[in-house]
Structure formats: C-alpha cells, structure tokens
Design a protein around this motif. Sequence first.
Motif, PDB file in Angstrom:
ATOM      1  N   THR A   1       4.346   7.016   2.891  1.00 63.34           N
ATOM      2  CA  THR A   1       4.924   5.727   3.283  1.00 63.34           C
ATOM      3  C   THR A   1       4.503   4.640   2.304  1.00 63.34           C
ATOM      4  O   THR A   1       3.496   4.759   1.606  1.00 63.34           O
ATOM      5  CB  THR A   1       4.436   5.290   4.676  1.00 63.34           C
TER       6      THR A   1
ATOM      7  N   LYS B   1       3.892   0.486   2.393  1.00 63.08           N
ATOM      8  CA  LYS B   1       3.817  -0.697   3.231  1.00 63.08           C
ATOM      9  C   LYS B   1       3.852  -1.914   2.321  1.00 63.08           C
ATOM     10  O   LYS B   1       3.083  -2.004   1.365  1.00 63.08           O
ATOM     11  CB  LYS B   1       2.539  -0.671   4.059  1.00 63.08           C
TER      12      LYS B   1
ATOM     13  N   SER C   1       0.837  -1.192   0.000  1.00 65.96           N
ATOM     14  CA  SER C   1       0.000   0.000   0.000  1.00 65.96           C
ATOM     15  C   SER C   1       0.869   1.239   0.000  1.00 65.96           C
ATOM     16  O   SER C   1       1.887   1.314   0.679  1.00 65.96           O
ATOM     17  CB  SER C   1      -1.009  -0.030   1.151  1.00 65.96           C
TER      18      SER C   1
ATOM     19  N   ALA D   1       4.221  -7.694   7.330  1.00 73.01           N
ATOM     20  CA  ALA D   1       4.210  -6.410   6.640  1.00 73.01           C
ATOM     21  C   ALA D   1       5.255  -5.467   7.228  1.00 73.01           C
ATOM     22  O   ALA D   1       5.469  -5.428   8.431  1.00 73.01           O
ATOM     23  CB  ALA D   1       2.825  -5.788   6.746  1.00 73.01           C
ATOM     24  N   ARG D   2       5.934  -4.738   6.339  1.00 70.59           N
ATOM     25  CA  ARG D   2       6.916  -3.767   6.801  1.00 70.59           C
ATOM     26  C   ARG D   2       6.615  -2.417   6.175  1.00 70.59           C
ATOM     27  O   ARG D   2       6.149  -2.336   5.053  1.00 70.59           O
ATOM     28  CB  ARG D   2       8.330  -4.221   6.412  1.00 70.59           C
ATOM     29  N   GLU D   3       6.892  -1.411   6.966  1.00 68.64           N
ATOM     30  CA  GLU D   3       6.571  -0.080   6.469  1.00 68.64           C
ATOM     31  C   GLU D   3       7.856   0.672   6.167  1.00 68.64           C
ATOM     32  O   GLU D   3       8.838   0.557   6.889  1.00 68.64           O
ATOM     33  CB  GLU D   3       5.775   0.662   7.548  1.00 68.64           C
TER      34      GLU D   3
ATOM     35  N   ASP E   1      -3.624   0.901  -3.204  1.00 71.97           N
ATOM     36  CA  ASP E   1      -3.099  -0.360  -2.693  1.00 71.97           C
ATOM     37  C   ASP E   1      -3.147  -1.437  -3.762  1.00 71.97           C
ATOM     38  O   ASP E   1      -3.861  -1.309  -4.765  1.00 71.97           O
ATOM     39  CB  ASP E   1      -3.850  -0.810  -1.432  1.00 71.97           C
TER      40      ASP E   1
END
Lengths: 652, 279
Positions: free
Chosen positions: B80, B82, B26, B89-91, B46
């Motif tokens: 950002t 994601k 996203s 999940a990593r941002e 997304d």
Amino acid sequence: MSQDPLGLDTFPKLLLHHIRVRPERPAIREKDLGIWQTWTWHQFADEVRTLACGLAAQGFKRGDHLALIGDNRPRIYAAMCAAQCLGGIPVPMYQDAAAAEMAFPIQNAEITHAVAEDQEQVDKLLEILPQCPTLAHIYFDEPRGMRNYAQSQLMSCDQLAELGRESLRRDAAFLETEIAKGSGADTAAMFFTSGTTGVPKGVVLTHHALIDRAAAAAQMEGLTDRDVVLAYLPPAWIGQNIFSYAQPFVTGYCICCPEAAETVMSDMREIGPTYYFAPPRVLEALLTQVSIRIQDLWWGGRKSYDFFMRVANRVGGEILDGRRVAFKDRLLYMLGEIFLYGPLRNVLGMSRVRVAYTAGEAIGPDLFRFYRSIGINLKQLYGSTETSVFVCVQPNGQVKSDTVGPAVKGVELRFTPERELLIRSPGLFKEYYKNPQATAEAKDAQGWFHTGDAGYVDADGHLKIIDRVKDVGRLADGTLFAPKYIENKLKFFPYIKEAVAFGHQRDKVCAFINYDMEAVGNWAEKRNMPYSGYTDLASREEVGALVRECIEKVNADLAGEPELANSQVHRFLILHKDLDPDDEELTRTRKVRRGFIAEKYRTLVDALYGGRDAVHIEAQVKYEDGRTAMISADLKIRDAKNFAPAAARKAA
Amino acid sequence: MRESEISEAKLREHVRAHRIGEVLLSVEGVSLAFGGVKALSEVSFDVREHEVRAIIGPNGAGKSSMLNVINGVYHAQQGTIKFGTGGAAREFHDMDSHEAAELGVARTFQNIALFKGMTALDNIMTGRNLKMRCSFLEQALWLGRAKREELEHRRAVEEVIDFLEIQHIRKTPVGKLPYGLQKRVELGRALAAEPKLMLLDEPMAGMNMEEKQDMCRFILDVNDHYGTTIVLIEHDMGVVMDISDRVVVLDYGRKIGDGTPAEIRANQAVIDAYLGVAH
C-alpha cells in the motif's frame, strides 16, 4: 553653467521639480514577472521619500556615505536619491566585484550604511564585515533566500521604507527641510575609478558638476522628457550614472531596467530607446551576432546583404550627415532601407534611436562606420569619471571616425609639450577622497585636470586621442609604438576578442590573442570540428591559421602607415583562457592591463621573443567567489607574415 | 552564476526554513513484477514533510519503477501507499497518475518529456493544467472568468520563471534549448503545479559540473522556499550525500539500506552492492 533661475542646484530639488511639472510621466520602468512595470515621477519620489526618512530614522546623517551595490533597479536609484536628500553621498559599487575589492571603498569612505540588491551582494558584504567595522546597516532589496539570515546588521528595503513611512507620519516636513539645506557645491556622489594602476581612488563629484555637464549635453542633443533610455551597464560606472540618473533628473526622461543580464537584447527591442549608449565592446558583440546570423543565410540572402552593405558603406554615413550623394546611390539606399537597414535596426532594438554614443576606448573605424551607415546616429564622446563624462562630443553632421569631436560648451582644452591633454571644465571633480597627493597630481593649481591621454586637436577643432601618454612607447629602433592602436585594429575582427601587443623597447612587435568563443565556435561547428572548450579550440592548428590571417591583414594595413609600418606583428600566441577582470587581467570596464599581463605571463612573453615555437603554461585562475584553481596548457607560438612599408614598395 | 560557486555542503549548513515534519508518504511492502521479472519486492520506506529524500542504487535496482509506482504509472501487485498527513491521509493500493497529480504529486522524467515545439513559458503553463477551472468554451471565447484565470496562472508561471532564473528563454521553443536548461524548464513545469511532493528522476543525469551545481541549488531552493517535499533518484553520489536528508538504497528490487547520508556511507550492504563482493 549659468546659475539656474529656479534654484534647482541639487538632484533632490530636481526631483521635487519633476513632481510639480510632470508627476504622471514615467520616471523609471522595470521588467518584472515578464511585464514592464512603470513608476511615475510621483511614485518614484514617494519611494525616495520613504527610503530617505527610513535612512534618517536609522541614523544616516548629512555627509555620511551610502554604498549601493546592485544592478540597475528602481530601488537602487531611489536609494541614491534618498541619500542625497539627506545630504549624504551615494557610493555606487560594481555589482560583479569580488568581496575583497569592495572592502577598500567601504574602509576608505568609512561607510556605515549599504544597500545591496540581493543575497549575492549581501553575502559579499557579510564576508568582508570583519575588515569593515564601520558598516553597521545593510539593506537588501530582493528578499529571496534571505529568510535564514539572522545578522543584526540586516534589514530589508521594505522594512526600511516602513520605518520611513512611520517617521513621515510623525514629521511630514522633515525631508523638505533637509532637501532645502542642500546646495550645488555639496558632494553628490563618489565613484571609485576602476584603477588601471594601483588602488582605486574615490572621485568626488558635486551636484553642480554633474548637473552642469548633464544639462550641457542634454541641451546640445535636444533631449526632452519624451526620451527613453535602457539602463543596462553597471550603475557604478559614471557613464551609466550620467545617462540613467543625472540626465533623467535634468530632463525628466524615462529609464528602463532590463529583466536580467541575459534579456538585454530582447528588452531593448521591446522598449525601443531613443537615446543610447554602448561601449565599443558591446557594439562589437552585437555586430558579431549579426555577422554570424548573416553567414547562416542562404546564398541569395548573403549576396544581397553584401550588396546593400556596400551601398551603405559608400553613402550611408554621408546621408546621415545630410550631405549630397548621387541620385542613383540615394535610390539604392532607399531600397536598402526598406529591405535591410530598417529591419536590421529593428532587430538591434535601435529603430527609435536618435542619439547614440560610444566611448570608453577607441572604436574600430569599420565598426563605427557600420552603425552609422545603417542609419544609426552613433557618435563618439570623450570624458572620464573625473570630468563628469562630457568633455568632447561629436555634433550631428560633423562626425569623423578617428576623432572624438570638439569640446562641449564650457570646456577648455590644452596640451603639454609631451602631448598630454589638460582639461578645465565646470564638470571637473572636486578631489580624490582622502587622497590629497593624488588630487594634486591630477589637478594643478590653475584647475587643469591632467588626463594622461596623448592627443591633439585637428584642423577642424576636433580632439584626437592616440593612446595613454605612458603607453605610447618606442620600438628598439626608435619608431613609434602605439599598442592600443594595434590591439584595436586586431579586435575589429569578429574572431578576435582581446589582443595584447608588446613591443616597447623591443626589436619587434608580438601579441597575445584571445579568440571570440562565440564566433570561432560557430566557425568550427560549420567545419564539423568537434571541440570541448576554449582551451581545446585554442590549440587547434585551424584556429591558429584563422587568427594568423587576421593578423596578416592588420600587418598589411599597418604597412600602409609610414609611422607605424615597423609595428607589424611578427609573432603571436593564442592564450589558453579568456582574459578576465576576476584575474585582474582586465579592469572592470574590460580594458587590458598590459603591464600586469606582461608580468603575470612573463614566461610567455619571453618565449615569444626567445624564438621558441611552443611554451607550456601553468596558471592560477580565480573564480567569482574567490576560489582559485590551477590550469595548464601547451601553447603554440606562430609567425605572421610582414609586409614591406608602402613607401619602400613604391621605391622597389 | 552565483549558484555554481557555492558548494552544496555549505548550503546545507543553513538553518532550514521548514522543519522536517510528519510522514507525508509511506510505502509499505510494495512489490512489482513484470511477468517473471521482479522489479520491486516488499519495499517499505517513508518520506517526511519538507524533506529531501534520495533513492539510490545500481542500474536496474528498481529506482525508476519505485517512482512510477508512487506516481501511479505502474500499479503495484502488493503493498500500500499512504499519502498525506494527519486526518487528510489517504491510503491506496493502486494509484492512478491523474489522481496522484490532483493530490499534489508532480514529477520530472529521466528522459526529458517536454513539448519540444512549445516555448518554455507554455511548457511551464501546462503544469497549471489541473488548476484551470474554466470550460473549454469560456477559454475559447476569452470570457471574463477565463481571462482572470489566465492572468492568475500566468503570474504563477512568471514567478516560477523568475525563481529558476530562466527569463531569457521564456519565449524560446524548448527543443532549441541546451540540455541543462531543458531540465530546468521541466523542473519549472513540475513546480508550477504547486505540488506537495515532487519526484525527480535523475535531475542531473548528463549534466556537467556547473549545471549540476546549478540544479542542486535550485532543488534546495525549491525545498527551502516552497517547502516542497522532494524525492529524487540520482547517480552522482556526491550530489546525493550533499543535498539529501535521508537516503533509501535499492538493489535488485530490495531495500538494502535506509538512513542519513552518513549512515549509508558506513553501511556494509550498500558498499557491497556498489563495489561488489567476493563470492
């Protein structure tokens, strides 16, 4: 053939023989993921066994027909043998046939089970399913793309083999009993003829016929289980079937399946077959490629190629036949062998070829000589589906470019007063399936098969075929008109891919030409001629002149032959598209359907004879998936120079 | 060529092998400027797992910039990204392209970026680079582990070659190949990395009809067979509408539309952007 002392009168029995005699020799190779994978006779037999038991578990019975649709794949051949183990009859079909063309054989033979290579073939079968209510089981080899198919008829070959393994565990002896029940007189396979005329006919061949002919030819050529064949032509074609099924079963040699249609050339180089078959069109395409690459060489390279090819032309064939030639020529040929012929054979993948055949249609004498002169033992053979191929084969050392050799052991030849060739041989077909009328027309009460080919046997006992009896026509002035003869002469030029000659009951000969896109494309590039495609190039004045040059050379040639001097081509046009089997202009084996073309392009023929110099055409083309589209083009009609017959010139 | 004859619309009728899942990527409020030029402003959208997502827009709309941000080639000034599903999940504020590749993002380029002098096989092999664990020394000495690893990778590459039907050009230097095939090799290289998300920058630019249909078929096959999520930029509207599940429309760096192909077709703002409006 003499009765086999071992009782090996069917293919499954031969298979059992091989697993006793040579279980670890390679039976079949396939290039997969870039590596040649080998199946030994033992492994191949295991595959056959599981497939056969699987088929039996699915209700496939003695006398049932099994459709096989796919390219040369080990599974397809294993399935062929599996059906025969159960006393069933494999019916190989052309994998590039449109769906509608597949319906007839399936209806005709009331086929219940089919093995399809991949999604493409499955799609076609599903499409014709409504017309073919008997078809209840479709097995597919390649699972890619098949995940989303939910039709109840479908099953993967892996699942089928799993079923087979289960039933093998329950009853291991079942298959041996079934195999033992088979006899040489049973039907081994059915091939649908490409049908130059009318609907296709299912040619029924027995185990005895196929094994007998395969063995006779294998014996004549001294084939052993060390031989290697590249299986690259459709398995539905009797020739490929003989070379990649019947003969390996008889002699135990190994066949190799190329990775994809586009990789045949490089696969052939890797495998180095010892026994090779190619129809003239394939040999022609190879030569065209060679010529193009030679033209790209620097000046000195081209010159030395020309020089050594002249040497080869003069003495290569003689040396191959083991005749004496002048010492100087022999030396030159040896030099050429080092610098040209050997490397050239290597590039063509023919370094190890001991025996090469060509058949299917007449081969241009120059083309034939080319291969022989560089040391490839290319020979012509004569035969058809109805005769299990081998009728005449040129024996080593007695090869002539215009005949197809003497009759193979066991074959009798005879001619009708109209020069039609009749054949009697142990390899003759049993009948046309469910077509007693056609059977009676083709095979008379004494067992002579009427070939429909016109020819004669020459002084050395070699058969010479002129043309089809029905195609040999007469010009309006009564002189002989042999269209195929003219077309073949034209097609020998690398620039001409297909030609169709007209002239029967006309005052002169005219022709349609298809140029060869690869050769002419290359030629155009060299001249910095931009073009967008086939139709565009076809309309160019330069291409017209190029084709005219070729035709005029043929005319000069024809002028030298007293009987055919009147058949010189007067006018021609270059067609707007390639003649194509999908448009029914060629048969699946790419023979020109002259009658159909004359009918379809009647306006063009009329324009040729009507003296016009251009004609507009709008035609429908059919794509491989069955869709159609219209294309239109303006075609120019050009005249070609004619030459006075040789005799007349001398008199003048 | 069987691929070419099947219309893409027909392909989409097939039942999907992979159901469209959770959000995989996203993008939230991403802005990117080059000096005074705003390439992207506050773009959010997304991408869901196993989906084919198209980004369209007129020239200069910021499509390629968007891909470059996701891929870590450009660094967004704001917003950002994601990536990943569920707990994994990593941002990111700022992704590095190496990092992106390790996370499972592969891409192809608008202008083919292959090694022209290398064979198709070797080019595709470079796609496996991140998966090679052996040291330089082991590889140089062809020690047991290196050999095993090489064979494993070669197998993976051969499967890609088989999948894309390019066996006949395996050993051909890509510089000698026609454009359509080079594009296919580039797709192969991206595929060899076994990505979760594949970014395709104009995969069909400059192709003729037949090549386009082939390419469509391969993209859908990849999506279907490997379950790879695909984000693609494309100009050919027919292609976009036929093969994508959802479409984002950018214009002057802003998002002006987002939805299914049917919704986009009916979206007035999109129509205006493409056809222009009277002022």
